[in-house]
Scaffold this motif. Structure first.
Motif, PDB file in Angstrom:
ATOM      1  N   VAL A  86       0.857  -1.183   0.000  1.00 18.04           N
ATOM      2  CA  VAL A  86       0.000   0.000   0.000  1.00 18.04           C
ATOM      3  C   VAL A  86       0.891   1.229   0.000  1.00 18.04           C
ATOM      4  O   VAL A  86       1.705   1.407   0.900  1.00 18.04           O
ATOM      5  CB  VAL A  86      -0.915   0.038   1.239  1.00 18.04           C
ATOM      6  N   GLU A  87       0.770   2.039  -1.021  1.00 18.69           N
ATOM      7  CA  GLU A  87       1.525   3.283  -1.130  1.00 18.69           C
ATOM      8  C   GLU A  87       0.520   4.432  -1.140  1.00 18.69           C
ATOM      9  O   GLU A  87      -0.015   4.793  -2.190  1.00 18.69           O
ATOM     10  CB  GLU A  87       2.365   3.299  -2.417  1.00 18.69           C
ATOM     11  N   LEU A 105      -5.438  -2.202  -6.546  1.00 18.95           N
ATOM     12  CA  LEU A 105      -5.484  -3.489  -5.851  1.00 18.95           C
ATOM     13  C   LEU A 105      -4.092  -3.937  -5.438  1.00 18.95           C
ATOM     14  O   LEU A 105      -3.108  -3.671  -6.142  1.00 18.95           O
ATOM     15  CB  LEU A 105      -6.083  -4.572  -6.755  1.00 18.95           C
ATOM     16  N   LEU A 106      -4.024  -4.607  -4.293  1.00 16.17           N
ATOM     17  CA  LEU A 106      -2.777  -5.244  -3.900  1.00 16.17           C
ATOM     18  C   LEU A 106      -2.626  -6.538  -4.688  1.00 16.17           C
ATOM     19  O   LEU A 106      -3.607  -7.211  -4.999  1.00 16.17           O
ATOM     20  CB  LEU A 106      -2.784  -5.540  -2.405  1.00 16.17           C
ATOM     21  N   LYS A 107      -1.389  -6.894  -5.003  1.00 19.28           N
ATOM     22  CA  LYS A 107      -1.155  -8.036  -5.877  1.00 19.28           C
ATOM     23  C   LYS A 107      -1.641  -9.356  -5.290  1.00 19.28           C
ATOM     24  O   LYS A 107      -1.996 -10.266  -6.034  1.00 19.28           O
ATOM     25  CB  LYS A 107       0.332  -8.139  -6.230  1.00 19.28           C
ATOM     26  N   ASP A 108      -1.672  -9.457  -3.957  1.00 21.36           N
ATOM     27  CA  ASP A 108      -2.117 -10.739  -3.405  1.00 21.36           C
ATOM     28  C   ASP A 108      -3.595 -10.984  -3.652  1.00 21.36           C
ATOM     29  O   ASP A 108      -4.070 -12.106  -3.577  1.00 21.36           O
ATOM     30  CB  ASP A 108      -1.793 -10.849  -1.913  1.00 21.36           C
ATOM     31  N   VAL A 134      -6.111  -0.415   1.080  1.00 22.55           N
ATOM     32  CA  VAL A 134      -5.793   0.938   0.617  1.00 22.55           C
ATOM     33  C   VAL A 134      -6.719   1.940   1.299  1.00 22.55           C
ATOM     34  O   VAL A 134      -6.282   2.997   1.759  1.00 22.55           O
ATOM     35  CB  VAL A 134      -5.938   1.034  -0.917  1.00 22.55           C
ATOM     36  N   ILE A 135      -8.002   1.601   1.366  1.00 26.90           N
ATOM     37  CA  ILE A 135      -8.965   2.479   2.024  1.00 26.90           C
ATOM     38  C   ILE A 135      -8.584   2.670   3.486  1.00 26.90           C
ATOM     39  O   ILE A 135      -8.616   3.791   4.017  1.00 26.90           O
ATOM     40  CB  ILE A 135     -10.392   1.904   1.917  1.00 26.90           C
TER      41      ILE A 135
END
Length: 214
Positions: A86-87, A105-108, A134-135
């Motif tokens: 998360v950036e 989206l995160l890759k996982d 992310v939220i």
């Protein structure tokens, strides 16, 4: 649906390509760098671009910058960004550009085929697909904000689900409450954040994201 992929890891790029094609999605190009992404977008006019944040040569933010440039050259181009972590800075920059569908989206999450394909289709249709983590990070980043601090834990949960792109019906099902209760929470959230309510789900989400990205 026509898709362009920009991912430097060969195995993940091939895996995404196979997964999408198995679901009837046409992958018009699968590249490993920003310049080739821009070339593919200009040539293929895809319905959505799936882009890794970190691309060569420095593996920092080349993918994001290429995606934003692609949106400038093809206004409204739906973009779904993938990231290992998360950036918040990258997320805010992407979400600040609300022209066209957006996703982060995160890759996982990509490992789960059905939710990923659903996210791709949602973004291609002009909607949003934001990873819950992310939220959470965006909410945490803004946790000192007076207005956000007034939200109840229940309202924060509704806000997070809303920012993922879920409708009132989907939020009600997820939280196991009535749609009327969701509408009540939503009205309260908009009031506390000083936002104008909207009947359009995507505009509603973008309004919330705009607030979170102040």
């Amino acid at each position: 649906m026509r898709v362009v992929i920009a991912e430097d890891l060969f195995l993940l790029r091939e895996g995404l390509t196979r997964m999408l094609r198995a679901r009837g999605v046409q992958v018009t190009a699968a590249v490993d760098n920003g310049p080739d992404l821009l070339t593919a977008v200009a040539a293929d006019r895809p319905d959505v671009a799936i882009v890794d944040v970190q691309l060569p040569p420095t593996f920092t933010d080349e993918g994001l910058r290429a995606a934003l440039k692609a949106r400038r050259e093809e206004p409204g181009l739906p973009v779904l960004v993938l990231s290992q972590y998360v950036e918040p800075l990258y997320a805010r920059e992407l979400l600040a550009d609300s022209a066209g569908g957006i996703g982060y989206l995160l890759k996982d999450r990509v490992l789960r085929s059905a939710p990923f394909i659903d996210a791709v289709r949602r973004v291609a249709d002009g909607g949003t697909a934001i990873d819950p983590e992310v939220i959470t990070r965006l909410l945490t980043h803004n946790s000192s904000d007076t207005a956000l601090a007034t939200l109840s834990p229940r309202e924060r949960e509704v806000l997070a689900l809303m920012a993922e792109g879920r409708s009132n019906t989907a939020i009600a099902q997820h939280m196991v409450i009535t749609e009327r209760a969701v509408a009540k929470h939503t009205t309260s959230i908009f009031h506390r954040l000083g936002l104008q309510p909207s009947g359009d789900d995507n505009r509603r989400v973008l309004a919330v994201l705009a607030y979170l990205n102040r």
